[in-house]
Write a protein that holds these residues in place. Sequence first.
Motif, short mmCIF file in Angstrom:
data_model
loop_
_atom_site.label_atom_id
_atom_site.label_comp_id
_atom_site.label_asym_id
_atom_site.label_seq_id
_atom_site.Cartn_x
_atom_site.Cartn_y
_atom_site.Cartn_z
N GLU A 1 5.80 -10.05 -8.41
CA GLU A 1 7.15 -9.25 -8.42
C GLU A 1 6.58 -8.75 -7.38
O GLU A 1 8.16 -7.67 -6.98
N LEU A 2 5.51 -7.55 -7.56
CA LEU A 2 5.82 -6.28 -6.34
C LEU A 2 5.37 -6.85 -5.33
O LEU A 2 6.57 -5.71 -4.21
N LEU A 3 5.40 -8.38 -4.57
CA LEU A 3 5.85 -8.65 -3.18
C LEU A 3 7.21 -8.54 -3.15
O LEU A 3 7.59 -8.44 -2.01
N LYS A 4 7.90 -8.83 -3.82
CA LYS A 4 9.13 -9.41 -3.67
C LYS A 4 9.92 -7.83 -3.37
O LYS A 4 10.98 -7.88 -3.36
N LEU A 5 9.26 -6.96 -4.55
CA LEU A 5 9.92 -6.10 -4.73
C LEU A 5 9.35 -4.57 -3.02
O LEU A 5 10.97 -4.52 -2.08
N LEU A 6 8.39 -5.21 -2.68
CA LEU A 6 7.61 -4.93 -1.15
C LEU A 6 8.77 -4.89 0.28
O LEU A 6 9.33 -4.59 0.70
N LYS A 7 9.10 -6.65 -0.30
CA LYS A 7 9.82 -7.25 0.96
C LYS A 7 10.78 -7.46 1.26
O LYS A 7 11.80 -6.54 1.99
N GLN A 8 11.54 -6.85 -0.36
CA GLN A 8 13.63 -6.61 -0.50
C GLN A 8 13.50 -4.71 -0.24
O GLN A 8 14.26 -4.76 0.68
N LYS A 9 12.54 -3.71 -0.27
CA LYS A 9 12.32 -2.23 -0.42
C LYS A 9 12.23 -2.16 1.66
O LYS A 9 13.00 -1.94 2.16
#
Length: 113
Positions: A29-37
């Motif tokens: 979930e953190l990877l997904k968030l970092l990529k999106q941001k």
Amino acid sequence: MFYEKHVFVCENQRAPGERVSCGNQGSIELLKLLKQKAAKAGIQYKFRVQKSGCLDRCELGPIQVSYPEGKWFAMKTEADVETILEFYLKSNQPEKYSHLVVADDAVAEEEEE
């Protein structure tokens, strides 16, 4: 260099009862968030944020490593994602992200016993 910064976030998941793993500590979930941001952050150089397999430091994680520096981070919360994005990827202010840096010789407390 093809990328000025290249961030690898461990997504490894192990079965219950096995050694701790980053994927089971929320790294997916953190990877997904970092990529999106990061994609929306207006960063003015070529970079990449991507998943990796086991980086063999899961007890300290969720863990990520960034190149070319070879800098290791423990990224555990959405606030950590924001810190890495703003002060490592965007503006490179080490004093603002130093609390997330994992020393090269760091080992988990469980391993020290």
